[in-house]
Design a protein around this motif. Sequence first.
Motif, short mmCIF file in Angstrom:
data_model
loop_
_atom_site.label_atom_id
_atom_site.label_comp_id
_atom_site.label_asym_id
_atom_site.label_seq_id
_atom_site.Cartn_x
_atom_site.Cartn_y
_atom_site.Cartn_z
N ILE A 12 18.95 119.60 -14.36
CA ILE A 12 18.99 119.06 -12.99
C ILE A 12 18.94 117.54 -13.03
N LYS A 13 18.12 116.96 -13.92
CA LYS A 13 18.06 115.50 -14.05
C LYS A 13 19.41 114.94 -14.50
N ILE A 14 20.05 115.59 -15.44
CA ILE A 14 21.35 115.13 -15.94
C ILE A 14 22.40 115.21 -14.84
N VAL A 15 22.43 116.31 -14.11
CA VAL A 15 23.42 116.51 -13.05
C VAL A 15 23.23 115.49 -11.94
N THR A 16 21.98 115.23 -11.52
CA THR A 16 21.75 114.25 -10.46
C THR A 16 22.13 112.85 -10.92
N GLY A 17 21.89 112.53 -12.18
CA GLY A 17 22.28 111.21 -12.71
C GLY A 17 23.79 111.05 -12.72
N VAL A 18 24.51 112.08 -13.15
CA VAL A 18 25.97 112.02 -13.17
C VAL A 18 26.52 111.96 -11.75
N ARG A 19 25.90 112.73 -10.83
CA ARG A 19 26.37 112.73 -9.44
C ARG A 19 26.18 111.34 -8.81
N ASP A 20 25.06 110.68 -9.08
CA ASP A 20 24.82 109.34 -8.56
C ASP A 20 25.81 108.33 -9.15
N THR A 21 26.12 108.50 -10.42
CA THR A 21 27.08 107.60 -11.07
C THR A 21 28.47 107.78 -10.46
N ILE A 22 28.87 109.00 -10.23
CA ILE A 22 30.19 109.28 -9.66
C ILE A 22 30.27 108.77 -8.22
N ALA A 23 29.18 108.93 -7.45
CA ALA A 23 29.17 108.49 -6.06
C ALA A 23 29.21 106.97 -5.98
N ALA A 24 28.62 106.27 -6.96
CA ALA A 24 28.58 104.81 -6.93
C ALA A 24 29.89 104.19 -7.42
N TYR A 25 30.71 104.96 -8.13
CA TYR A 25 31.96 104.43 -8.68
C TYR A 25 33.01 104.31 -7.58
N VAL A 26 33.53 103.12 -7.42
CA VAL A 26 34.60 102.87 -6.45
C VAL A 26 35.84 102.46 -7.24
N PRO A 27 36.90 103.25 -7.16
CA PRO A 27 38.10 102.89 -7.93
C PRO A 27 38.75 101.63 -7.36
N LYS A 28 39.36 100.86 -8.26
CA LYS A 28 40.06 99.65 -7.83
C LYS A 28 41.32 100.05 -7.05
N PRO A 29 41.65 99.28 -6.02
CA PRO A 29 42.85 99.63 -5.27
C PRO A 29 44.10 99.42 -6.12
#
Length: 153
Positions: A12-29
Amino acid sequence: MADLSELVVRLIKIVTGVRDTIAAYVPKPVEAAPKPTSSRSVKLVEYLSRDRWVTIDTLPRDTGLTAEQIKLKLQYLKNHDEIEIFRGQVKLKPPKDGKAAKKKVHWKTAQKMAREAAEAAKPPAGKNGKTAKAAVRAAGSIRPARAARAVFG
């Protein structure tokens, strides 16, 4: 059981860390190629060749125009008998009779050329760069002798 619950907590700790990382990533236009402001600025004839056939599908990529703009430009060139279209390919037609076609002269340019020809055909100027008629007017013809001198020198 304790080992299993420990693994679940760690997962659960690993999944929440990955989910937060993915949510914070904003792709360049993605940078798109700049489109020309007007299709008139793109000369399609420059991309066509007399010695080889060019695929119509590649013209939007090469010119930056839309397929509709390409279609209209090709239709215009076809109506003016400047291109050949065959099985999705296009090429410029060779000039007729081995000579390049004379470019049509704009009506304003024709008027300017006629004015310049008329100025070149004017009678030569008299003394002091005036024509005889202008010199008589300048003298005012108050004194005929003076007017004659102004005209004939």
